[in-house]
Enzyme design. Sequence first.
Site, PDB file in Angstrom:
ATOM      1  N   THR A  53     -48.691  14.661  16.559  1.00  0.00           N
ATOM      2  CA  THR A  53     -49.819  13.812  16.176  1.00  0.00           C
ATOM      3  C   THR A  53     -49.695  13.549  14.684  1.00  0.00           C
ATOM      4  OG1 THR A  53     -51.222  14.782  17.888  1.00  0.00           O
ATOM      5  CG2 THR A  53     -52.316  13.575  16.113  1.00  0.00           C
ATOM      6  N   LYS A  85     -53.120   8.224  20.735  1.00  0.00           N
ATOM      7  CA  LYS A  85     -53.470   9.634  20.496  1.00  0.00           C
ATOM      8  C   LYS A  85     -54.640   9.751  19.536  1.00  0.00           C
ATOM      9  CE  LYS A  85     -53.505  14.007  20.667  1.00  0.00           C
ATOM     10  NZ  LYS A  85     -52.636  14.923  19.933  1.00  0.00           N
ATOM     11  N   LYS A  88     -57.227  17.473  10.162  1.00  0.00           N
ATOM     12  CA  LYS A  88     -56.099  16.580   9.859  1.00  0.00           C
ATOM     13  C   LYS A  88     -56.147  15.338  10.742  1.00  0.00           C
ATOM     14  CE  LYS A  88     -52.412  17.024  12.006  1.00  0.00           C
ATOM     15  NZ  LYS A  88     -51.722  16.426  13.195  1.00  0.00           N
TER      16      LYS A  88
END
Length: 297
Positions: free
Chosen positions: A97, A172, A240
Site C-alpha cells: 500500500t 486500495k 500512513k
Amino acid sequence: MTHVASVAVLGLGTMGRGMAANLVRAGFEVTVWNRTGGAAAEVAGARTASSIDDAVRGQHAVLYCLSDDAAVRAVALGDEGVLAHVEESTIVVDMSTISVALCDEEHAAFAARGVAMLDAPVFGSKGEAEAGGLWVVVGGDEAAVERVRPVLDAVSESVHHMGPAGSGARTKLVGNLLVAAQLESLGEALTLAGAAGLDLHKVLDVVAVTDFRTPIYSAVGPAVLAGDYSKAFALHLMRKDVGLIGQLAGQLGVHLPATDAVARNLDAAMIAGYGNLNASALVQVIAARAGVDLTRD
C-alpha cells in the site's frame, strides 16, 4: 505463454511471510528474501536468498509487500533493487500500500526496462495472509494479470483486475478509507452507548444482526470490550494510509471531511503511544476524550 512456476517473495513481514508459505503449499518453487536477514528470512520449504539479485534472478514472478514508500523505493528502485537485476521475462508484482505517485513511478521505470509490472495491493491482514484469504486489487496489463493469476489465487480469496496501471493502488486507498471510517464509527458508537449506560455486549449483539453490520465491527467490537489491541494491522500503518488517501484526494480536488477527522484522531493516538498497537486502538482516543471506559469483563 510461460507457465509461472518460480516466485520470489521479498519482505517477510506481517503479510509476506503468510504469502510465501501459501505459495509453497500451492506447489510453487519459492525463493524468499528479507531485509533484516537471519531467522526472519526463513520460510519452510522456500529457498532463502542472500540478496535481491540472488532472489530475483531467473524467476517467473517477483512479489513484494512492504510497509511504506521508503521501503518500496529501496527494494524496487534502489541501486541494488529489483529494477537493477530483474530479467525482462519476469513479472513484477507490488502488493504494498503506497502512494499513487510512487506506484506510477514504478510502472514507468519497469516499462522502460521492458518488464511487465502490476500494482496489486491487498485487503486483509495477518490472519488472511496466513490463511490465503486476502483480497487482491490489480492494476496493469490484462495479459500479465492472467499469467500470474495462479500465483495471486494461491494467496487470496479473490482477485479483481481494476484496470490499467495504477488502478490497484487507487482502489486500495478507496478501500482503506472505508476501513478507517468503520473504525472511527465503531469507536464513536461504542463511546456514545457507554456514556448512555447501555450494555455494550448487547449493543454489539444488535450490530451483528442489523443491515449495517460489517466484519470489521464483528471482529473489532468484542476485542475492544476485552481490552485487546494486539497487533494485526498497526495503527501507525493506518495513519500512513490515511495520509496517502489525503494526498490522493488533494491531487484530485476532493474534500473528505470524515477522513480528515479520522486523521486527527489517529494523530492523537500516535501521541498517546498507540502506534504499535492494532489500528483499532483509535477507539481509545475517542472514548478517553468522553471519559468512557469501553473495557468490559
